[in-house]
Design a protein around this motif. Structure first.
Motif, short mmCIF file in Angstrom:
data_model
loop_
_atom_site.label_atom_id
_atom_site.label_comp_id
_atom_site.label_asym_id
_atom_site.label_seq_id
_atom_site.Cartn_x
_atom_site.Cartn_y
_atom_site.Cartn_z
N LEU A 1 9.94 -4.25 -1.12
CA LEU A 1 8.81 -3.32 -1.25
C LEU A 1 8.99 -2.12 -0.32
O LEU A 1 8.75 -0.97 -0.72
CB LEU A 1 7.50 -4.04 -0.93
CG LEU A 1 6.99 -5.05 -1.95
CD1 LEU A 1 5.78 -5.79 -1.39
CD2 LEU A 1 6.63 -4.37 -3.26
N ALA A 2 9.42 -2.37 0.92
CA ALA A 2 9.62 -1.27 1.87
C ALA A 2 10.72 -0.33 1.41
O ALA A 2 10.58 0.91 1.45
CB ALA A 2 9.95 -1.84 3.25
N LEU A 3 11.83 -0.88 0.92
CA LEU A 3 12.94 -0.05 0.44
C LEU A 3 12.53 0.75 -0.79
O LEU A 3 12.89 1.93 -0.92
CB LEU A 3 14.15 -0.92 0.13
CG LEU A 3 14.84 -1.60 1.32
CD1 LEU A 3 15.94 -2.53 0.85
CD2 LEU A 3 15.40 -0.57 2.29
N THR A 4 11.79 0.12 -1.68
CA THR A 4 11.36 0.82 -2.90
C THR A 4 10.39 1.95 -2.55
O THR A 4 10.44 3.03 -3.16
CB THR A 4 10.69 -0.16 -3.87
OG1 THR A 4 11.54 -1.28 -4.08
CG2 THR A 4 10.41 0.50 -5.21
N SER B 1 1.96 11.70 0.03
CA SER B 1 2.96 11.65 1.10
C SER B 1 2.52 10.58 2.08
O SER B 1 1.41 10.62 2.62
CB SER B 1 3.08 13.00 1.79
OG SER B 1 1.84 13.40 2.35
N VAL B 2 3.40 9.62 2.32
CA VAL B 2 3.04 8.41 3.06
C VAL B 2 4.02 8.18 4.20
O VAL B 2 5.23 8.38 4.04
CB VAL B 2 3.04 7.17 2.13
CG1 VAL B 2 2.59 5.93 2.88
CG2 VAL B 2 2.16 7.41 0.92
N ALA B 3 3.48 7.77 5.34
CA ALA B 3 4.30 7.29 6.46
C ALA B 3 3.86 5.88 6.79
O ALA B 3 2.65 5.58 6.84
CB ALA B 3 4.13 8.20 7.67
N LEU B 4 4.83 4.99 7.00
CA LEU B 4 4.53 3.61 7.38
C LEU B 4 5.32 3.30 8.65
O LEU B 4 6.53 3.56 8.72
CB LEU B 4 4.91 2.64 6.27
CG LEU B 4 4.65 1.15 6.54
CD1 LEU B 4 4.26 0.45 5.24
CD2 LEU B 4 5.86 0.44 7.15
N ILE C 1 0.83 -1.21 0.00
CA ILE C 1 0.00 0.00 0.00
C ILE C 1 0.87 1.26 0.00
O ILE C 1 0.60 2.22 -0.73
CB ILE C 1 -0.94 -0.01 1.23
CG1 ILE C 1 -1.99 -1.11 1.08
CG2 ILE C 1 -1.61 1.34 1.42
CD1 ILE C 1 -2.83 -1.33 2.31
N ALA C 2 1.92 1.25 0.82
CA ALA C 2 2.81 2.42 0.90
C ALA C 2 3.49 2.69 -0.45
O ALA C 2 3.58 3.84 -0.89
CB ALA C 2 3.86 2.21 1.99
#
Length: 314
Positions: free
Chosen positions: A272-275, A134-137, A124-125
């Motif tokens: 996915l998180a790094l991308t 603008s996204v925060a996870l 989703i992020a």
């Protein structure tokens, strides 16, 4: 021109060229005896147009192969250069955890807050960040510490869904299989370093199961199209037990082997998180949500806590 000289030239050019027609000519010269070699080469020498055609063909093919190899070498060098530059850019743009925490503290307002750093949360992020939001996870533990590292690790089209589609004439199940096979092809293309093809055995303990599974898995291969990972095949009882010694041999008749995909689920999730971080999302692990902030019964924010260094952020 003489036979020995011609044979020497043919040997040298044969080791350099790969043209099939010229190769046949060189092999003809090499395999005939010296008398026939002299007659053949003398005939070429007397016919000037044939001699010129042969010469032009040899040197033209040599020039073409040389140019082709130079072009391929330049193309390979260019692709390697772009690959190194792209990797350098990615490494330069992947922020550290300290930088992400600083961004989380300094930027108080985000379009979206994603709670949970599993495959769903990081997906989703990434999707939101690439759409310009603008996204925060935040993830309480580490990425892939839960379900996202305990999956079946299969990237499959769904053989049992295909069976349901055939038995129940269910077009919905059929289209589900087609979509899943397309996603399997896409996934293995995008992540070749994190995925591979996996042979899966279907043991048959009654004779009617052999043609039943074989026909069904052949349909599965056909639906895979260009994304097919390998052809399903029949193997007898002895070969089944040799390849898979843990199988129960009691009443085993034969087996059918087919191919699906397998991936490293935890590494895919971290990728996915790094991308997402590369695309501007603030992605933090070991950050726990303490409370949700509400206005008029609507969630407007959250208070989070760094579980490693301490301190809260609202």
């Amino acid at each position: 021109i003489n036979a020995e000289y011609g044979v020497q030239i043919s040997i040298q050019i044969h080791t350099y060229l790969t043209d099939d027609r010229l190769l046949l000519l060189y092999l003809f010269i090499l395999r005939t005896d010296k008398k026939k070699q002299k007659m053949y080469l003398r005939g070429i020498y007397k016919r000037k147009w044939l001699k010129w055609m042969l010469g032009v063909g040899i040197f033209g093919s040599a020039a073409f192969n040389y140019g082709l190899r130079r072009t391929q070498a330049k193309s390979l060098e260019e692709s390697e250069r772009l690959k190194h530059e792209r990797n350098a850019d990615l490494k330069a743009h992947i922020p550290t955890r300290e930088e992400q925490l600083r961004n989380l503290k300094n930027k108080k307002k985000f379009d979206m807050l994603v709670i949970g750093g599993g495959a769903t949360g990081t997906g989703i992020a990434l999707d939101a960040a690439t759409r310009g939001l603008s996204v925060a996870l935040v993830e309480r533990d580490d990425f892939s510490c839960g379900t996202s590292s305990r999956s079946t690790k299969l990237v499959h089209g769904g053989v049992r869904y295909l069976e349901k589609a055939v038995k129940n004439f269910d077009t919905g199940q059929f289209h589900l299989v087609l979509d899943a096979l397309y996603e399997r092809k896409t996934f293995l293309h995008l992540c070749p370093h994190l995925s591979r093809k996996l042979p899966i055995i279907t043991p048959c303990y009654t004779w009617w199961e052999v043609p039943y599974y074989w026909a069904g898995l052949k349909i599965y291969d056909l639906l895979s199209g260009s994304g097919k990972l390998g052809s399903s095949l029949y193997i007898d009882r002895e070969e089944s037990l040799r390849r898979f010694p843990m199988l129960s041999g009691d009443d085993l008749k034969a087996s059918v082997v087919y191919y699906d995909g397998q991936m490293n689920d935890s590494r895919v999730n971290v990728s996915l998180a790094l991308t997402a971080g590369v695309h501007g999302a603030v992605v933090c692990n070991h950050v726990e949500v303490v409370t949700l902030l509400k206005e008029n019964n609507t969630v407007t924010g959250a208070t989070v806590k760094d579980t490693i260094n301490g301190g809260s952020i609202s």
